[in-house]
Motif scaffolding. Structure first.
Motif, PDB file in Angstrom:
ATOM      1  N   ILE A 163      89.540  41.893  34.248  1.00 24.15           N
ATOM      2  CA  ILE A 163      90.684  41.534  33.629  1.00 24.15           C
ATOM      3  C   ILE A 163      91.930  42.773  34.054  1.00 24.15           C
ATOM      4  O   ILE A 163      91.588  43.615  34.213  1.00 24.15           O
ATOM      5  CB  ILE A 163      90.926  41.566  32.057  1.00 24.15           C
ATOM      6  CG1 ILE A 163      90.247  42.926  31.570  1.00 24.15           C
ATOM      7  CG2 ILE A 163      89.767  40.360  31.735  1.00 24.15           C
ATOM      8  CD1 ILE A 163      90.394  42.907  30.102  1.00 24.15           C
ATOM      9  N   ASP A 164      93.237  41.995  34.071  1.00 24.52           N
ATOM     10  CA  ASP A 164      94.322  42.916  34.562  1.00 24.52           C
ATOM     11  C   ASP A 164      95.442  42.635  33.902  1.00 24.52           C
ATOM     12  O   ASP A 164      96.610  43.111  34.121  1.00 24.52           O
ATOM     13  CB  ASP A 164      94.529  42.994  36.196  1.00 24.52           C
ATOM     14  CG  ASP A 164      94.907  41.956  36.766  1.00 24.52           C
ATOM     15  OD1 ASP A 164      95.017  40.639  36.026  1.00 24.52           O
ATOM     16  OD2 ASP A 164      95.093  41.621  38.068  1.00 24.52           O
ATOM     17  N   SER A 169      93.496  36.355  35.512  1.00 24.40           N
ATOM     18  CA  SER A 169      92.395  36.906  34.959  1.00 24.40           C
ATOM     19  C   SER A 169      92.130  36.732  33.508  1.00 24.40           C
ATOM     20  O   SER A 169      91.065  36.494  32.975  1.00 24.40           O
ATOM     21  CB  SER A 169      92.655  38.472  35.134  1.00 24.40           C
ATOM     22  OG  SER A 169      93.409  38.805  33.938  1.00 24.40           O
ATOM     23  N   VAL A 232      85.651  36.397  38.030  1.00 22.26           N
ATOM     24  CA  VAL A 232      86.896  37.020  38.236  1.00 22.26           C
ATOM     25  C   VAL A 232      87.950  35.911  38.614  1.00 22.26           C
ATOM     26  O   VAL A 232      87.573  34.880  39.182  1.00 22.26           O
ATOM     27  CB  VAL A 232      86.618  37.856  39.779  1.00 22.26           C
ATOM     28  CG1 VAL A 232      86.097  37.095  40.953  1.00 22.26           C
ATOM     29  CG2 VAL A 232      88.076  38.714  40.164  1.00 22.26           C
ATOM     30  N   GLY A 233      89.150  36.127  38.552  1.00 29.66           N
ATOM     31  CA  GLY A 233      90.141  35.223  38.671  1.00 29.66           C
ATOM     32  C   GLY A 233      90.677  35.265  40.247  1.00 29.66           C
ATOM     33  O   GLY A 233      90.564  36.256  40.950  1.00 29.66           O
ATOM     34  N   SER A 247      88.756  38.738  44.889  1.00 28.17           N
ATOM     35  CA  SER A 247      87.666  37.636  44.698  1.00 28.17           C
ATOM     36  C   SER A 247      86.804  37.433  45.804  1.00 28.17           C
ATOM     37  O   SER A 247      85.654  37.438  45.784  1.00 28.17           O
ATOM     38  CB  SER A 247      88.398  36.588  44.170  1.00 28.17           C
ATOM     39  OG  SER A 247      89.395  35.736  45.228  1.00 28.17           O
ATOM     40  N   GLU A 270     102.611  39.183  36.228  1.00 30.03           N
ATOM     41  CA  GLU A 270     101.312  39.531  36.469  1.00 30.03           C
ATOM     42  C   GLU A 270     101.464  41.404  36.252  1.00 30.03           C
ATOM     43  O   GLU A 270     102.542  41.849  36.577  1.00 30.03           O
ATOM     44  CB  GLU A 270     100.774  39.482  37.625  1.00 30.03           C
ATOM     45  CG  GLU A 270     100.443  37.927  37.872  1.00 30.03           C
ATOM     46  CD  GLU A 270      99.664  37.563  39.157  1.00 30.03           C
ATOM     47  OE1 GLU A 270      99.362  38.614  39.714  1.00 30.03           O
ATOM     48  OE2 GLU A 270      99.234  36.387  39.526  1.00 30.03           O
ATOM     49  N   ALA A 276      92.726  40.479  39.222  1.00 41.04           N
ATOM     50  CA  ALA A 276      92.987  39.505  40.058  1.00 41.04           C
ATOM     51  C   ALA A 276      93.372  39.551  41.360  1.00 41.04           C
ATOM     52  O   ALA A 276      93.722  40.740  41.638  1.00 41.04           O
ATOM     53  CB  ALA A 276      93.998  38.808  39.283  1.00 41.04           C
TER      54      ALA A 276
END
Length: 279
Positions: A163-164, A169, A232-233, A247, A270, A276
């Motif tokens: 996550i970020d 994410s 993972v996104g 990814s 973001e 991500a």
């Protein structure tokens, strides 16, 4: 970021790449584990007769051999799926990427699965290229499977999600939590601080977050050693913008199975440089 994640859809329609290898059969088994209890699973055996033309005067014989290999792969996959409801295997003409994409779109797939490791250098190159293409072009999340290092059946007990703070994410977190609840698995939240700045306090609102000082790819690859599934996104970038995405690199380097949750290319604001996709 709001501190909540969007509820993901179940994996009701799963498409899996089958090529006759043990890794393809492992992908089928893992896909069957992740699909929804009442979902459907379709194994796709691509039949690329265009390869026969490269054999010159032996083209006819090569075409027959390709058809026989496809039938053998289909039969082996069908045997592996015996007893599993709503599961089938079909041979689809065309290059692997085109065949998979066509079936995924026709079936409105929620998940596409590919077995990553290969028993030969040639298969490794083919599947590696296919994984990269599907991560960026598939119409749904992509599962890149690996057999458990200790042998035996794949049982997802520990899920690690990167996550970020980005929307993609958060999508990955939502999918991981939904899977964890259904499978009875522990969900581990990981944030890498070795890239550009992330807001650790804001991420803490999502739950108990582990901070790793390494860059995102290194952090997730290391985490894969103690995980059954890394989630993972992916922002769905294309062309030059997609090269070297987090990814993609994690999918190729992780020792565990990886689930890439695809999102749109222009999600909200973001916190850049985290887990991500991004340079």
């Amino acid at each position: 970021m709001t501190g909540t994640t969007r509820q993901p859809a179940e994996f009701n329609r799963v498409v899996c790449f089958v090529d006759g290898s043990p890794d393809g059969l492992e992908a089928l088994r893992q896909a069957a584990t992740l699909r929804a209890p009442d979902g459907e699973l379709v194994g796709v055996v691509p039949l690329d007769l265009g390869l026969a033309a490269e054999a010159g005067f032996e083209a006819t014989h090569a075409a027959v051999q390709l058809e026989e290999e496809a039938e053998q792969a289909r039969d082996a996959a069908a045997a592996a799926l015996e007893g599993i409801p709503s599961a089938e295997v079909e041979i689809v003409s065309g290059r692997p990427a085109a065949a998979l994409r066509a079936v995924a779109e026709h079936r409105r797939a929620d998940l596409l699965a590919i077995g990553r490791h290969g028993s030969s250098r040639r298969r490794g190159l083919i599947v590696g290229s296919l994984v990269t293409e599907m991560i960026h072009d598939a119409p749904c999340p992509v599962l890149v499977t690996r057999a458990p290092t200790e042998g035996g059946p794949w049982v997802p007990r520990t899920l690690t999600v990167g996550i970020d703070g980005s929307d993609c994410s958060l999508d990955a977190l939502g999918v991981a939590r939904a899977l964890g609840e259904r499978l009875g698995a522990r969900v581990r939240l990981l944030a890498a601080t070795g890239g550009k700045r992330i807001d650790a306090d804001e991420l803490g609102r999502l739950g108990d977050v582990e901070l790793d000082e390494r860059r995102p790819v290194d952090a997730l690859v290391a985490a894969s050693e103690g995980s059954d599934l890394v989630v993972v996104g992916c922002r769905g970038l294309h062309g030059l913008a997609s090269l070297g995405s987090v990814s993609e690199r994690v999918a190729h380097r992780a020792v565990s199975t990886v689930l890439v949750v695809r999102g749109g290319a222009s999600h909200g604001q973001e916190l850049r440089g985290g887990i991500a996709d991004g340079p």
